[in-house]
Enzyme design. Structure first.
Site, PDB file in Angstrom:
ATOM      1  N   TYR A  75       0.852  -1.188   0.000  1.00  0.00           N
ATOM      2  CA  TYR A  75       0.000   0.000   0.000  1.00  0.00           C
ATOM      3  C   TYR A  75       0.896   1.250   0.000  1.00  0.00           C
ATOM      4  O   TYR A  75       1.888   1.310   0.729  1.00  0.00           O
ATOM      5  CB  TYR A  75      -0.873  -0.048   1.257  1.00  0.00           C
ATOM      6  CG  TYR A  75      -1.730   1.153   1.491  1.00  0.00           C
ATOM      7  CD1 TYR A  75      -2.807   1.421   0.651  1.00  0.00           C
ATOM      8  CD2 TYR A  75      -1.482   2.031   2.543  1.00  0.00           C
ATOM      9  CE1 TYR A  75      -3.609   2.525   0.871  1.00  0.00           C
ATOM     10  CE2 TYR A  75      -2.281   3.138   2.769  1.00  0.00           C
ATOM     11  CZ  TYR A  75      -3.343   3.384   1.931  1.00  0.00           C
ATOM     12  OH  TYR A  75      -4.134   4.472   2.155  1.00  0.00           O
ATOM     13  N   LYS A 133     -11.988   0.156   5.542  1.00  0.00           N
ATOM     14  CA  LYS A 133     -12.390  -0.543   4.317  1.00  0.00           C
ATOM     15  C   LYS A 133     -13.547  -1.515   4.589  1.00  0.00           C
ATOM     16  O   LYS A 133     -14.612  -1.078   4.942  1.00  0.00           O
ATOM     17  CB  LYS A 133     -11.164  -1.248   3.722  1.00  0.00           C
ATOM     18  CG  LYS A 133      -9.890  -0.387   3.691  1.00  0.00           C
ATOM     19  CD  LYS A 133      -9.964   0.739   2.686  1.00  0.00           C
ATOM     20  CE  LYS A 133      -8.840   1.762   2.846  1.00  0.00           C
ATOM     21  NZ  LYS A 133      -7.490   1.257   2.695  1.00  0.00           N
TER      22      LYS A 133
HETATM   23  C1  LIG Z   1      -6.261   1.835   3.316  1.00  0.00           C
HETATM   24  C2  LIG Z   1      -5.171   0.923   3.620  1.00  0.00           C
HETATM   25  C3  LIG Z   1      -4.302   1.153   4.677  1.00  0.00           C
HETATM   26  C4  LIG Z   1      -4.374   2.401   5.524  1.00  0.00           C
HETATM   27  O1  LIG Z   1      -5.554   2.492   6.253  1.00  0.00           O
HETATM   28  P1  LIG Z   1      -6.214   3.898   6.669  1.00  0.00           P
HETATM   29  O2  LIG Z   1      -7.413   3.478   7.458  1.00  0.00           O
HETATM   30  O3  LIG Z   1      -6.520   4.639   5.418  1.00  0.00           O
HETATM   31  O4  LIG Z   1      -5.212   4.620   7.501  1.00  0.00           O
HETATM   32  C5  LIG Z   1      -3.310   0.220   4.919  1.00  0.00           C
HETATM   33  N1  LIG Z   1      -3.169  -0.869   4.159  1.00  0.00           N
HETATM   34  C6  LIG Z   1      -3.990  -1.117   3.131  1.00  0.00           C
HETATM   35  C7  LIG Z   1      -3.789  -2.352   2.322  1.00  0.00           C
HETATM   36  C8  LIG Z   1      -5.010  -0.230   2.819  1.00  0.00           C
HETATM   37  O5  LIG Z   1      -5.787  -0.478   1.777  1.00  0.00           O
END
Ligand SMILES: *Cc1c(COP(=O)(O)O)cnc(C)c1O
Length: 439
Positions: free
Chosen positions: A126, A225
């Protein structure tokens, strides 16, 4: 003396071992919340079906010397404890901790590092993680973030006595590469007694993959997510089995105050209860969309397709292929036109939401990575990422097909008449004859 400071660990939550409580299949466990009338903590005196939001920073003590179960929300809050207990159960962990974002979770985890430590990380992480880790190089830790973690033998030579973390994502985003968590964990634990395997499980959620059961020491993910599912909050979750590790992680959360707020804890708890139905629908839509794209000759990256080079490995670890896929068109301008030509698909970064999203990683979520590094990582500039939601699959496919046609990405014949097809680089794009529009 405040016992929190003495033990550096909160009195709460003090769940009975969640392992004993994982009695049903995960779809059941996601909605089944133990009524804590068995003396477990936190306890709600009215047996509310939905844990109340304890919107308070402080809790009164009974006397000057007698501490209650909670004293200060930075250290512990019943709404957050309730969520942590529930997450520990569904992540099959002895302890779960919730913080203010996925990146806050990574921050808490990296506070375990000392100067001189080495971090071995995947080469398709990421973007935010990569950016964060690059700063560690200036803090006395060495980060190797160019490791091809799809092959455990590429990881082995990087392990030294200074290796503290091996950080994996699987599937990766947006190239959908798979890392072999069990093999890598075995190699790491054999070669370095001190090293821990950390897995970012955001792409699949606990519904589809349980990294701790596969040999990882820490499983963390962005609750922003799939766990939340509605893009209306930010959260991060960390799960571990080793309780002394949990204590060290909790120390940073308590000390810095990045624990999830009571309201967001409540909201995330509500999201978690519908994770199974959302994921099932999103995944079933994604499978149909991936087949549609592949049937039109577009190079599609998705572990739900037999053509994925690591199909078997993925399904040996996960309970499904998830709902994020990517495809290539052969031409970045055409890709831009496709992304802008859809109506239902929102142009947005992120994923895991109930509505479908489309993006060009090189121009959006991964734009912070310089073009040279992107090329080194073999990240195609024309790549389109689809994060599939819960809408009707036919509508999603129709909308995508219209955008593909408008962008001249498909050579089609409708009722025998050829639609315009005037690509600059015809050889780069696919040249197909699609019979009808009603896929
Ligand atoms: C979005 C995401 C993050 C970071 O998370 P946030 O809640 O935006 O801080 C870390 N790893 C992956 C794979 C992500 O998709």
């Amino acid at each position: 003396m405040n016992p929190h400071l003495e033990s550096q660990f909160p009195l709460t939550p003090s769940p009975e071992s969640p392992r004993d409580r994982l009695r049903y299949n995960i779809a059941t466990e996601l909605v089944y919340v133990d009524n804590p009338d068995n003396g477990a903590s936190p306890h709600d005196r009215y047996n509310a079906s939905s844990m109340p939001i304890y919107q308070t920073a402080t809790f009164k003590q009974n006397s000057a010397t007698q501490m209650g179960e909670y004293d200060y929300t930075r250290s512990g809050n019943p709404t957050r404890s309730h969520l942590e207990r529930h997450l520990a159960k569904i992540m099959n962990a002895n302890r779960a901790l919730v913080v203010s974002s996925g990146m806050a979770a990574l921050d808490v985890i990296t506070r375990l590092l000392k100067p001189g430590d080495e971090v071995v990380a995947g080469n398709d992480l990421y973007g935010g993680t990569l950016l964060y880790l690059s700063a560690s190089n200036n803090k006395g830790q060495t980060v190797y973030s160019n490791i091809y973690t799809t092959d455990p033998e590429e990881v082995r030579p990087r392990l030294t006595e200074n290796t503290a973390f091996v950080l994996l994502e699987t599937p990766t985003n947006p190239m959908i590469k798979i890392a072999d968590i069990p093999s890598i964990s075995t190699i790491v634990h054999e070669k370095c007694s001190r090293a821990i395997v950390v897995v970012d499980n955001t792409m699949l959620s606990p519904y589809l993959q349980s990294p701790l059961d596969l040999g990882a020491d820490i499983s963390y993910e962005s609750g922003t997510k799939y766990l939340s599912g509605h893009h209306d909050l930010m959260a991060g979750v960390i799960a571990v089995n080793n309780l002394s590790l949990a204590e060290r992680l909790f120390f940073s959360i308590n000390a810095s105050g990045c624990g999830l707020s009571p309201f967001d804890s409540w909201l995330l708890m509500r999201g978690v209860k519908t994770l199974a139905v959302r994921m099932e629908k999103q995944q079933s839509n994604a499978i149909q969309i991936a087949k549609f794209l592949e049937s039109h000759g577009l190079k599609t990256h998705y572990p739900g397709l037999l053509s994925h080079p690591q199909f078997k490995l993925h399904h040996s670890m996960a309970r499904g292929p998830g709902a994020v896929l990517s495809f290539e068109t052969g031409n970045a301008t055409i890709s831009e036109r496709i992304v802008e030509g859809t109506r239902i698909w929102g142009i947005s970064v992120s994923f895991g939401c109930v509505n479908s999203l489309i993006s060009m990683p090189c121009k959006m979520s991964h734009a912070s990575i310089d073009p040279e590094t992107r090329a080194k990582r073999a990240l195609p500039e024309d790549l389109i990422r689809l994060c599939v939601g819960i809408e009707d699959a036919d509508d999603l496919i129709q909308d995508l097909q219209t955008a593909l046609i408008k962008a001249n990405a498909l050579k089609i014949s409708i009722n025998g008449c050829h639609a315009p097809y005037n690509l600059d680089q015809e050889n780069d794009a696919m040249s197909l004859s699609v019979g009808v529009l009603d896929f």
